[in-house]
Design an enzyme around this catalytic site. Sequence first.
Site, PDB file in Angstrom:
ATOM      1  N   ASP B  30       1.288  -1.144   0.241  1.00 17.96           N
ATOM      2  CA  ASP B  30      -0.102  -0.032  -0.021  1.00 17.96           C
ATOM      3  C   ASP B  30       0.722   1.706  -0.035  1.00 17.96           C
ATOM      4  O   ASP B  30       2.388   0.829  -0.587  1.00 17.96           O
ATOM      5  CB  ASP B  30      -0.993   0.196   1.534  1.00 17.96           C
ATOM      6  N   HIS B  94      -3.562   6.273   3.266  1.00 16.05           N
ATOM      7  CA  HIS B  94      -4.637   4.539   3.021  1.00 16.05           C
ATOM      8  C   HIS B  94      -3.528   3.310   3.589  1.00 16.05           C
ATOM      9  O   HIS B  94      -4.375   2.819   3.468  1.00 16.05           O
ATOM     10  CB  HIS B  94      -4.418   4.881   1.258  1.00 16.05           C
ATOM     11  N   SER B 421     -10.738  -0.621  -1.768  1.00 12.82           N
ATOM     12  CA  SER B 421      -9.831  -0.866  -0.327  1.00 12.82           C
ATOM     13  C   SER B 421      -9.793  -1.228   0.639  1.00 12.82           C
ATOM     14  O   SER B 421      -9.098  -1.996   1.284  1.00 12.82           O
ATOM     15  CB  SER B 421      -9.189   0.759  -0.641  1.00 12.82           C
TER      16      SER B 421
END
Lengths: 84, 628
Positions: B30, B94, B421
């Site tokens: 990520d 994220h 996600s």
Amino acid sequence: NYDSQKTYIVYMGSHSKGKVSTSSHHIRLLKETIGSSFPPHSLLHSFKRSFNGFVAKLTEAEVKKVSEMEGVISVFPNGKKQLH
Amino acid sequence: TTRSWDFMGFSEQVKRVPAVESNVIVGVLDSGIWPESPSFDHAGYGSPPAKWKGSCEVSANFSCNNKIIGARSYRSNGEYPEGDIKGPRDSDGHGTHTASIVAGGLVRRASMLGLGLGTARGGVPSARIAAYKVCWSDGCSDADILAAFDDAIADGVDIISGSLGGSGARDYFNDSIAIGSFHAMKKGILTSLAVGNNGPDFTTIVNFSPWSLSVAASTTDRKFETKVELGDGREFSGVSVNTFDIKGKQIPLVYAGDIPKAPFDSSVSRLCFENTVDLKLVKGKIVVCDSLTVPGGVVAVKGAVGIIMQDDSSHDDTNSFPIPASHLGPKAGALVLSYINSTNSIPTATIKKSTERKRKRAPSVASFSSRGPNPITPNILKPDLSGPGVEILAAWSPVSPPSGAEEDNKRVLYNIISGTSMACPHVTAAAAYVKSFHPTWSPSALKSALITTAFPMSPKHNPDKEFGYGAGHINPLGAVHPGLIYDASEIDYVQFLCGQGYTTELLQLVSEDNNTCSSNNSDTVFDLNYPSFALSTNISKPINQVYKRTVTNVGSKYATYKATVINPWKNLEIKVNPSVLSFKNLGEKQSFEVTIRGKIRKDIESASLVWDDGKHKVRSPITVFIAN
């Protein structure tokens, strides 16, 4: 013409019988295929630990030659993915 | 996660095997990680498991701990985008979000500025995290993704989570994620992947290799509502994640269609595209726009106090914004515009802080979640299943604006965002949870357990059916006791690839075995021991398709399973032979065939096969659909 180079992934599958392919091995392969003028710094990365392959800057003509190289499964542009 | 785990019955008190769970290492590919997040507090964690062979890219401002046992960054071209932090630290948020969904520790009273208040927790809170930073503000390069897989597999991770993907379909060995996850599978590591956010169009799924787990996003029963109150007292419910509290202050309201900036006219300015609205006339006002904009889109109304967006787009694609914002449906939007045009005084409105509401009809597939069918191998059903991916509260990097917009001055430790996600790490965690009970299970066994125990989702409320949700919604508790599993080995995937047109020579390079393709017939797809059944067909073509499957008994030593086919379609005959399987040992394997005959009459016709021993229900979706 190295101005027209793009970065490509060259995927070669698993390490043959557990033998790890090193950067120098990949450079040797590239020199054999493309010619001794292939500059080692155009090899950007070698996948050494879990599978075999490398990242290199290549021209379109070189991509064609590398694609036909023994042991190469695929050659594809180093594209971009996104977070989802 | 302050709601998502409880929503699926996975409470804080579920049975765990702490000594095993703390040995599970989750590799997260990520945007890096924020190690100081309360979710990654390492108090109480022992040293990294002995199997860990990875490393930590330590720097003056970054180190690992007993929770985040590994962290590395990858940037093959050596050129870093401006504003990104070099090294594994997550300047985006994220990666911190996804890692904390999988394996964040318990954090009481977590919220995003008061919203979503509760206990934030990962699905496997005792597990360890290895962060592989492959994504930067300019994307995630294939070279970096492959380098991270190369390391993660060798480092000794147990499961890989990838909430990333390309923009289109690529053949398996021309795709970095499919290649990486294949080699992970070879080493017994399952890769869980987000299917993408390009829904609701069909065939938009981007991660679909049969050796990985493809995860769609669905809602939970919590939603955020943002009310708009007009100067005349009327109130309308909209959606957004609005943390601003302007205390009910009535603010002048202006319609973007009434304030175009030359050379544009009302028909353009009403949509609030950048440089189409006269910014002098928005200052200090709430602007009404006839479209849903992205958070960064508020730059089009720079200087405004708030934004009300109105259109008929989906209400599950919610965002937070740099200014107070709400998204209304077209009916409410029309009433707001009518009020602006008809009031005798200056039109005003206020946008209230969001409140939590119960969402009816949950779970349902998010509109944005990419849909199947599988673009390369339509006869393998993808996505595999769905997980919570709408309005998920999880850890965030405190240097990154929560809305993603540059104009956003807020900084938070927990953020509420949506996407496949967010769904993917829920499923990764569920797989890790199952693995903590069954450490020796193969990637395909873990997949099978999750797929065959998934909660069924409503085809009525999800018209794309299995192309939206696969087998249904993850059920982590149920997946620990699947009864039967559909296992598949590297050799099985190689045989499948033979039928996909790959040669023996090529596959020997991939698998390093001396396997040969016994058949290059594309029908090998029907014999891959997959826990679901898909058939792409033609409306005029009579169907006569046989699937071969083998199940392994992992439930009770002595068990008799009976097959039930739930098939609402009279035009399709689905038979199972044999229809009874009797087991006398754990680990015993038995084979059967499923035959589908008939003709398709609708675009998608769904059925299911359930093996039932009275204790376990082993459910596989059967999806017959018209190609193209």
